[in-house]
Structures are given as C-alpha cells and as structure tokens.
Design an enzyme around this catalytic site. Structure first.
Site, mmCIF file in Angstrom:
data_model
loop_
_atom_site.group_PDB
_atom_site.id
_atom_site.type_symbol
_atom_site.label_atom_id
_atom_site.label_comp_id
_atom_site.label_asym_id
_atom_site.label_seq_id
_atom_site.Cartn_x
_atom_site.Cartn_y
_atom_site.Cartn_z
ATOM 1 N N HIS A 74 9.387 -62.032 -22.470
ATOM 2 C CA HIS A 74 9.229 -62.461 -21.080
ATOM 3 C C HIS A 74 10.506 -63.059 -20.475
ATOM 4 C CE1 HIS A 74 4.862 -62.094 -21.717
ATOM 5 N NE2 HIS A 74 5.011 -62.820 -22.807
ATOM 6 N N ASP A 75 10.940 -64.181 -21.023
ATOM 7 C CA ASP A 75 11.948 -65.005 -20.351
ATOM 8 C C ASP A 75 13.323 -64.349 -20.207
ATOM 9 O OD1 ASP A 75 9.950 -66.861 -20.097
ATOM 10 O OD2 ASP A 75 10.599 -68.095 -21.774
#
Length: 311
Positions: free
Chosen positions: A240-241
């Site tokens: 995700h990040d």
C-alpha cells in the site's frame, strides 16, 4: 532540484518500505519524518521510524512522535497484520538516536516554516497529525504543495466492508484533510490492491544482496503470510504505502482521476468510508486526484532498481 517532502507514517511493514524507497531516491528531499499511531501503538511506531533510519544510516533526519489517539475516538491498531513490534520478521537494529524534543505537529510546522518552497506531505497512516497541523496552523497552508495519502477506497474496504483501515482509525481527521482546500492525492485500495508483491518479487529483492534489500525481503516474508488468507483473493501482498512515493517518482505508472471525496464519520455501516463522487453526482468540485490503476510490473521494477542504491 529535489522535491521537499515531509513523511508522516505508522510503521508498519509497508510504511517501512516506503521510507526505504523515499531515501533511495535523489529526486526527493526528506525533510522530516513524523510517526502516528495506527499499525501499532504510538510508542512502537515511533521506535520503528528510528530503527529504520538507523538501518539506513540516516540519523540526520529529524523525527518526532505524534498524537497518541485519534481526534475523537479510541485508538484501533493492526497488530494482527504487522505483529507485536509493528515490524515483525527481520532483526532490525536498535535506535541509534533519539527523536526531537517536540511533537509531530511542532516538527511539521517548523519544517514548513523553514522551507524555501512548498513542501509535499506524504501521509501513510491515519490522518490525525496532518489534521492537527491544518487546524492549528492555518497560516502554513500555503507552504503545503499537496498532501499525498495512502487511504480510502472507491469500493471495498479492508477493515470493514466499507472502510479502509487508515481512514477508519480517524475519519474525522481524514475529512479535515480532504476538505482543507489543499490538493490531495489519494492512493486507496483500488490501486494498492493491484500493487501486489509476489513471492518471486521478494526473491528478486533478496537476490540484490545488500543489507537493506535483505531486510525488505524479510519484511515481505512476514507481510505475505497475512495476505495468504483466501478471503482476499490475492496472489501476493498489496504494498500500500510505497504507492505514494512511487507516484511522486513515476506518476506515469499510475492512472488517476480528479474527483470529489468526502469521508463518512457517522454511518451505522459505513463509518470511515471514503465517498468518491465518480460520476459527478453531487455537483461538488473535485478536491482529490484519485489513483485507480497501476502498472504493477513497473512498480516492482522501480522498487528493485532503488534497492540497489543501498549496495
């Protein structure tokens, strides 16, 4: 000239890899890193920032710990995903330096004030610190170029049927960010669930053979285990990040749309949902650049290329 950024995060395996990617990229100038509670408790996420910067030999970067709980709610953490330490898996060094003697908001404000040009805030955890900054320092809004967040989704949630974890933890804070009038870039589950790292990608990172690439592979070994649950339908683990940093480095890897986004703060079933006006039904002017797709192979290649920086 390198783009000045301020990173607010809650490490977390994918936050840690976002830090690795950012600090391997000469296009970015990481001015400061602040921690938020989320993937683990505030004490542990702060410690994990210090551990990662010790590993990367970047103890020169100012670090500060942030809010210990959301604006109006009790804290929820994702220890079921990230383990007891928040970075379970590899053997990371103990912190070799201390955080600044100030709060995250104070460090953010100081960083903005001292920057000769507007700073991009990258926020990969709950939006509590960023919302506090916006509310307490309206005079600094003009010093923020944009806010790039990992959070939300146009469709399915990953913490509730409707909500993504980061937004669910502090929906009031996220709503402040989206309605701030500052340009927001949203990397939600629609794109991050396509940014999956497969087992063979992890082995590719491990084969690079430097201490940092080895740690990244070991972080992914642990992270992959949680995502093997058949309910997700994943081939690998969604990273995700790092999508936030990858977008800054290579926006051409991502497909985006300009849309209005609001955050549901009161819904019985939809609390924490990011409501994306995809079909322009509200008449509201777009307030966010929303990522909707990613060139997965290009994303993996970018990570592999930047990991060689640590040779």
């Amino acid at each position: 000239m390198a783009l000045p950024i301020l990173l607010d995060c809650d490490p977390g395996h994918d936050d840690a890899i976002a830090i690795v990617l950012a600090l391997a990229s000469p296009e970015l100038d990481v001015k400061a890193i602040t921690s938020s509670a989320g993937n683990q408790t505030p004490e542990k996420t702060l410690r994990n920032v210090l551990r990662m910067l010790t590993l990367l030999n970047r103890t020169d970067i100012p670090v500060a710990g942030g809010a210990v709980k959301p604006l109006m709610r009790e804290l929820i953490i994702a220890d079921n995903v990230h383990g007891e330490s928040g970075l379970d898996g590899p053997a990371l060094p103990e912190p070799a330096f201390a955080p600044q003697n100030c709060t995250a908001v104070e460090l953010m404000a100081k960083t903005l004030r001292e920057s000769a040009e507007p700073v991009t805030i990258v926020s990969t955890g709950p939006q509590t610190n960023v919302a506090l900054l916006l509310n307490s320092h309206p005079e600094l809004h003009s010093k923020i170029a944009r806010i790039v967040i990992m959070g939300g989704a146009m469709g399915l949630g990953n913490w509730t049927p409707a909500a993504e974890f980061n937004i669910y933890v502090d929906p009031e804070a996220a709503e402040i960010v989206f309605q701030s009038g500052i340009p927001v870039v949203m990397a939600g589950l629609d794109v991050t669930h396509k940014a999956q790292i497969h087992v063979e990608d992890t082995e590719r990172f491990r084969a690079i053979g430097n201490p940092v690439s080895t740690i990244v592979a070991e972080l992914l070994d642990f992270f992959l285990e949680y995502h093997k649950d058949e309910k997700w339908g994943f081939v690998g683990a969604p990273l995700h990040d790092p999508c936030t940093i990858a977008w800054l480095l290579k926006p051409e890897l991502f497909t985006t749309v300009e849309r209005w986004v609001g955050v549901e703060t009161q819904g019985k079933y939809t609390q924490g949902m990011t409501v994306v006006d995809y079909y322009y039904l509200t008449g509201n002017k777009p307030n966010a650049t929303v990522m909707v797709d990613v060139d997965r192979q290009g994303f993996v290649d970018l990570l592999a290329d930047r990991l060689k920086f640590y040779a």
